[in-house]
Design a protein around this motif. Structure first.
Motif, PDB file in Angstrom:
ATOM      1  N   LEU A 180       7.526  -6.848  10.002  1.00  0.00           N
ATOM      2  CA  LEU A 180       9.036  -7.162   9.941  1.00  0.00           C
ATOM      3  C   LEU A 180      10.006  -6.186  10.229  1.00  0.00           C
ATOM      4  N   LEU A 181       9.552  -5.039   9.921  1.00  0.00           N
ATOM      5  CA  LEU A 181      10.666  -4.191  10.438  1.00  0.00           C
ATOM      6  C   LEU A 181      10.864  -3.472  11.659  1.00  0.00           C
ATOM      7  N   MET A 182       9.427  -3.880  12.528  1.00  0.00           N
ATOM      8  CA  MET A 182       9.476  -3.097  13.867  1.00  0.00           C
ATOM      9  C   MET A 182      10.118  -3.648  14.747  1.00  0.00           C
ATOM     10  N   ASN A 206      -4.421   7.259  13.257  1.00  0.00           N
ATOM     11  CA  ASN A 206      -5.133   5.656  13.546  1.00  0.00           C
ATOM     12  C   ASN A 206      -4.076   4.960  13.742  1.00  0.00           C
ATOM     13  N   GLU A 207      -2.780   5.356  13.460  1.00  0.00           N
ATOM     14  CA  GLU A 207      -1.501   4.607  13.721  1.00  0.00           C
ATOM     15  C   GLU A 207      -1.513   4.008  15.274  1.00  0.00           C
ATOM     16  N   TYR A 208      -1.383   2.831  15.412  1.00  0.00           N
ATOM     17  CA  TYR A 208      -1.422   2.158  16.472  1.00  0.00           C
ATOM     18  C   TYR A 208      -0.252   1.005  16.690  1.00  0.00           C
ATOM     19  N   TYR A 209       0.287   0.355  15.827  1.00  0.00           N
ATOM     20  CA  TYR A 209       1.162  -0.708  16.101  1.00  0.00           C
ATOM     21  C   TYR A 209       2.727   0.025  16.659  1.00  0.00           C
ATOM     22  N   ILE A 210       3.077   1.156  15.714  1.00  0.00           N
ATOM     23  CA  ILE A 210       4.380   1.398  15.929  1.00  0.00           C
ATOM     24  C   ILE A 210       4.320   2.284  17.056  1.00  0.00           C
ATOM     25  N   THR A 211       3.240   3.119  17.400  1.00  0.00           N
ATOM     26  CA  THR A 211       3.463   4.004  18.622  1.00  0.00           C
ATOM     27  C   THR A 211       3.363   2.945  19.858  1.00  0.00           C
ATOM     28  N   ASN A 212       2.362   1.772  19.738  1.00  0.00           N
ATOM     29  CA  ASN A 212       2.401   1.032  20.832  1.00  0.00           C
ATOM     30  C   ASN A 212       3.762   0.438  21.198  1.00  0.00           C
ATOM     31  N   ASP A 260       3.195   8.536  29.393  1.00  0.00           N
ATOM     32  CA  ASP A 260       2.649   9.636  28.928  1.00  0.00           C
ATOM     33  C   ASP A 260       2.768   9.867  27.364  1.00  0.00           C
ATOM     34  N   ASN A 261       3.712   9.196  26.845  1.00  0.00           N
ATOM     35  CA  ASN A 261       3.941   9.499  25.524  1.00  0.00           C
ATOM     36  C   ASN A 261       2.759   8.819  24.631  1.00  0.00           C
ATOM     37  N   ARG A 262       2.081   7.872  25.328  1.00  0.00           N
ATOM     38  CA  ARG A 262       1.050   7.165  24.422  1.00  0.00           C
ATOM     39  C   ARG A 262      -0.135   7.989  23.871  1.00  0.00           C
ATOM     40  N   PRO A 263      -0.019   7.578  22.617  1.00  0.00           N
ATOM     41  CA  PRO A 263      -1.065   8.763  21.854  1.00  0.00           C
ATOM     42  C   PRO A 263      -2.881   7.920  22.182  1.00  0.00           C
ATOM     43  N   LEU A 264      -3.710   8.678  21.588  1.00  0.00           N
ATOM     44  CA  LEU A 264      -5.025   8.191  21.833  1.00  0.00           C
ATOM     45  C   LEU A 264      -5.250   6.737  21.047  1.00  0.00           C
ATOM     46  N   VAL A 290      -3.547   4.147  21.100  1.00  0.00           N
ATOM     47  CA  VAL A 290      -3.080   3.358  21.953  1.00  0.00           C
ATOM     48  C   VAL A 290      -3.646   3.331  23.060  1.00  0.00           C
ATOM     49  N   MET A 291      -4.185   4.446  23.838  1.00  0.00           N
ATOM     50  CA  MET A 291      -5.116   4.500  24.862  1.00  0.00           C
ATOM     51  C   MET A 291      -6.561   3.841  24.527  1.00  0.00           C
ATOM     52  N   LEU A 292      -6.837   3.975  23.242  1.00  0.00           N
ATOM     53  CA  LEU A 292      -8.155   3.576  23.165  1.00  0.00           C
ATOM     54  C   LEU A 292      -8.196   1.887  22.969  1.00  0.00           C
ATOM     55  N   LYS A 293      -6.937   1.754  22.666  1.00  0.00           N
ATOM     56  CA  LYS A 293      -6.727   0.066  22.169  1.00  0.00           C
ATOM     57  C   LYS A 293      -6.835  -0.478  23.763  1.00  0.00           C
TER      58      LYS A 293
END
Lengths: 305, 304
Positions: free
Chosen positions: B127-129, B237-243, B249-253, B255-258
Motif C-alpha cells: 500500500l505504501l510503495m 532478503n528484501e526484494y519488493y522495495i529494492t526492486n 547497477d544499484n540492484r542488490p543480489l 533483485v538479481m536473483l529474482k
C-alpha cells in the motif's frame, strides 16, 4: 510543597526527554508512513491516469469497489479463498509454533543444533529464495509447494510422496485426497513458522522457574501446569505472534489477492484498482481479526502499562 | 521400585517421541537446502536422468560460474551491502532510541503512539510503495522544497529514486523495513532492565541521553544482537522495495536473483546455484552469531 514541586520538575524533564527520544520516529512516521498511507486511500477512491509529468486523479468515490465486488470475475472468489485460508492457517501456525517452541525450550542433548535447524526457514523463507523454491519452471515441479492452493503432491516434488503411501492403504479416493491435502498443508505451514517459534522460545524463557516449583509442590499435573502457568504467561507473545502471522500470511506471495494486485501494479502500471483491492482485503482482515482477537487484545492492553 | 521403572520408561518414551517429532520436522526445514545443493551440482543430463535422484553422477561447478556471471555478483553484492544492509544496521541503532523513549518515560500521548507502532507492523508495504515512489521521485517533505522554490524563485527538484536514500532515510527516522517489530523487541527488553541503572548515572550527573549511551546501550548487547540478526536477514532478503526503487547497477543480489529466477532459458541448476550463493553469506554470519544469538533469544524477554 517543595518536594511536590521538585517531583513535578522531574516529571517534566522525563516528559521532555521521552518526547525527544521519539521525535525522529514521529517525523519519519508522518513523512514516510502516514502521508503515503493517506495518498493510497485517495488512490482507492480515484481513477488514476498518467499524463505528462505526473498523474491525473479523477474522484470516483466507490466506483472502484463497486467494480471489484460486482463485475470483476476473480476478485470476490480470490477474496473469499484468501480469507477462509487465513481462518485456518493462522490458528494452526500459532499452535504448531507454540508446541515446537515448548519442545525446543526443554533441556535435552542437541537442542542447540535443533534450534539452529529451525532458524533456517527464517533465513530462506523471508524472500526471493522461497519464490525460486515454489515456482515451476521449464516444466519441472517446484521444490516445495506453499499455500492453500497447493493441494496435489502427486505431480512430484515436495517432501514425501504421501499420495502413494496413502493409496497403499486402499482407502477410498476421496479420503486419500483429503488426507494428502492435510499432510501437505501441515508441512507447508511448518515451513512458515520459523520466526514464531523463536518468539515463543523467548517468551517461554521469561517465565520464572519458581512458578513451576510452586505448582509441583501443589501437585499439579503437566497438563494443568500448561493451562495454569505457561499459557497465561505467554498471552502477550501469543498476541504478537498472531499479529505477525496475520501480516505475513496476508502479504505472502501464496495469497492470490495480494499477488494479483502486485502483478496489476507492475504489469499494467495501474494504481487505483490494486490499491482498492488491497484496502478492501485489509479491512476484511481487520474486521475478522477484531472479532477473534478482541478478548485477547483487552487483556493485552491492561498489561501494557 | 516399580514406580522407578515406570518413570524411567516414560521418560525414555518421551525423549524418543520428541526426537522422532523433531527429526521429521527438521527434515522439512533442511529439505530445500538439500535439494538446492544437489540440483546446483548436477549437469543437465543428470537432471533429465531418471535414475539420478539426489547424488549427481558427474559433479559440475558450471552452474555456479553461470550464476555468478548472471547475478553480476560483485556489483550486486556491493549495492546489497551499501543500501539494504547498511539501512538495516542504521535501524538497529535508531529503533533502540525510539524504543527507549517508549520504555522509560511518561508522557500523555505515549500509549496512542505506541499503538501506532504496533499498527505499522500490520500495514502491508504494498500500500505504501506507490505513494512512496512518487514521493521519492519528487522529494518534497512537508512542502519544504516548494516553499524554498517560491522564496528563491528557483526550480529545485530532488529525485531520490535509484539512490540509497530511498532506504536510508526511512531507516534514519526508524520507520524502515519492519522497524515496528524491532521497536517492540527493544522496548520489552528496556522495560526489563532495572531502573537503578539510570538512577545511578543521574546521580553522577548524566542526562537521559548520556545515560542511554553509557548505561543502557552497553547492558543491552543481547537485544542488540537479536535485532541485528533479524534486521540483517530481512534486509538481505528484501526484494519488493529494492526492486521498485533501485535500478541497474544499484540492484542488490535479491533483485538479481529474482531476475534469474524468471529467466526460462536458464537451467534449473543455475537458479539453485544462484539461490545458494545468495543464502550462503547470511548462513555463515548466522552460524558465527548463532551461539550468541540463541543465548540472547533466551534472555530477551518479549513478554514485559
Amino acid at each position: 510543597m517543595k518536594t511536590s514541586k521538585k517531583k513535578r520538575g522531574i516529571e517534566a524533564i522525563s516528559r521532555r526527554a521521552g518526547r525527544l527520544f521519539i521525535l525522529p520516529w514521529e517525523i519519519g512516521m508522518v513523512i514516510f508512513v502516514l502521508v503515503p498511507l493517506l495518498i493510497s486511500v485517495a488512490y482507492a477512491f480515484c481513477e488514476v491516469t498518467f499524463k505528462v509529468g505526473g498523474m491525473d486523479y479523477h474522484f470516483v468515490f466507490l466506483d472502484n469497489f463497486k467494480y471489484l465486488l460486482k463485475e470483476d470475475p476473480y476478485y470476490t472468489d480470490t477474496l473469499i479463498t484468501s480469507l477462509t485460508s487465513l481462518l485456518y492457517t493462522i490458528p494452526i501456525i500459532v499452535a504448531l509454533s507454540l508446541i515446537l517452541g515448548i519442545i525446543l525450550n526443554q533441556k535435552f542433548k542437541g537442542r542447540v543444533i535443533m534450534r539452529a535447524v529451525f532458524f533456517l526457514p527464517v533465513i530462506i523463507a523471508a524472500g526471493v529464495v522461497l519464490d525460486i523454491l515454489t515456482t515451476q519452471i521449464n516444466g519441472q515441479p517446484p521444490v516445495i509447494q506453499l499455500g492453500a492452493t497447493a493441494t496435489s503432491m502427486s505431480d512430484g516434488g515436495g517432501y514425501l510422496d504421501t499420495t502413494a503411501l496413502l493409496t497403499g492403504l486402499r482407502l477410498p479416493e476421496a479420503v486419500t485426497g483429503m488426507m494428502s491435502k492435510y499432510i501437505t498443508m501441515i508441512f507447508n505451514l511448518l515451513w512458515r513458522s520459523g520466526i514464531q517459534i523463536i518468539l515463543f522460545i523467548s517468551g517461554l524463557q521469561t517465565i520464572p522457574d519458581s512458578l513451576y516449583e510452586v505448582s509441583r509442590i501443589e501437585g499439579a499435573s503437566k497438563w494443568e501446569e500448561f493451562w495454569m502457568i505457561t499459557f497465561p504467561m505467554l498471552r502477550d507473545v501469543t498476541l504478537l505472534v498472531t499479529v505477525f502471522t496475520v501480516v505475513e500470511e496476508m502479504v505472502s506471495t501464496s495469497n492470490e489477492v495480494m499477488s494479483n494486485a502486485q502483478s496489476m501494479i507492475s504489469g499494467q502500471q495501474r494504481y487505483d484498482m490494486p490499491t482498492a483491492m488491497i484496502w478492501f482485503y485489509f479491512l476484511c482482515v481487520i474486521i475478522i481479526c477484531g472479532i477473534f482477537l478482541v478478548p485477547l487484545f483487552r487483556s493485552f492492553k491492561r498489561k501494557w502499562d | 521400585m516399580n514406580k522407578k521403572v515406570l518413570k524411567r520408561t516414560t521418560s525414555i518414551v518421551i525423549s524418543i517421541a520428541r526426537w522422532v517429532f523433531l527429526i521429521s520436522v527438521g527434515y522439512i526445514a533442511l529439505y530445500p537446502l538439500f535439494v538446492m545443493v544437489s540440483n546446483s551440482l548436477m549437469t543437465m543430463e543428470d537432471v533429465l536422468d531418471q535414475s539420478v535422484v539426489y547424488i549427481p553422477k558427474t559433479l559440475t561447478l558450471d552452474n555456479f560460474k553461470t550464476a555468478i556471471e548472471k547475478l553480476n555478483f560483485l556489483t550486486a553484492l556491493k549495492s546489497t551491502l551499501l543500501i539494504p544492509v547498511l539501512s538495516g544496521m542504521i535501524e538497529v541503532a535508531t529503533c533502540a532510541i525510539t524504543a527507549y523513549g517508549f520504555a522509560r518515560f511518561n508522557f500523555k500521548e505515549k500509549n496512542i503512539l505506541f499503538g501506532l507502532v504496533i499498527a505499522t507492523i500490520a500495514v502491508p508495504s504494498t500500500l505504501l510503495m506507490i505513494p512512496q515512489y512518487t514521493g521519492f521521485y519528487n522529494f518534497d517533505p512537508l512542502k519544504a522544497v516548494t516553499i524554498f522554490n517560491k522564496i528563491t524563485g528557483g526550480n529545485a527538484h530532488i529525485n531520490l529514486l535509484n539512490t540509497g536514500f530511498t532506504m536510508w532515510l526511512p531507516a534514519i527516522f526508524s520507520v524502515g523495513l519492519r522497524s515496528g517489530v524491532f521497536i517492540f523487541i527493544y522496548r520489552q527488553f528496556f522495560k526489563g532492565l532495572p531502573k537503578e541503572f539510570e538512577e545511578a548515572a543521574y546521580v553522577d550527573g548524566a542526562n537521559p541521553f548520556t545515560a542511554f549511551l553509557r548505561v543502557i546501550v552497553p547492558s543491552s548487547t543481547v537485544a542488540i544482537i537479536t535485532v541485528t540478526v533479524f534486521s540483517l536477514v530481512w534486509h538481505w532478503n528484501e526484494y519488493y522495495i529494492t526492486n521498485m526503487f533501485l535500478l541497474e547497477d544499484n540492484r542488490p543480489l535479491s533483485v538479481m536473483l529474482k531476475i534469474i529466477a524468471g529467466d526460462t532459458k536458464l537451467a534449473n541448476g543455475v537458479r539453485m546455484a544462484g539461490a545458494l550463493i545468495f543464502i550462503i553469506p547470511v548462513l555463515v554470519i548466522y552460524l558465527i552469531l548463532q551461539r550468541k544469538f540463541i543465548k540472547s533469544i533466551d534472555k530477551v524477554g518479549i513478554v514485559g
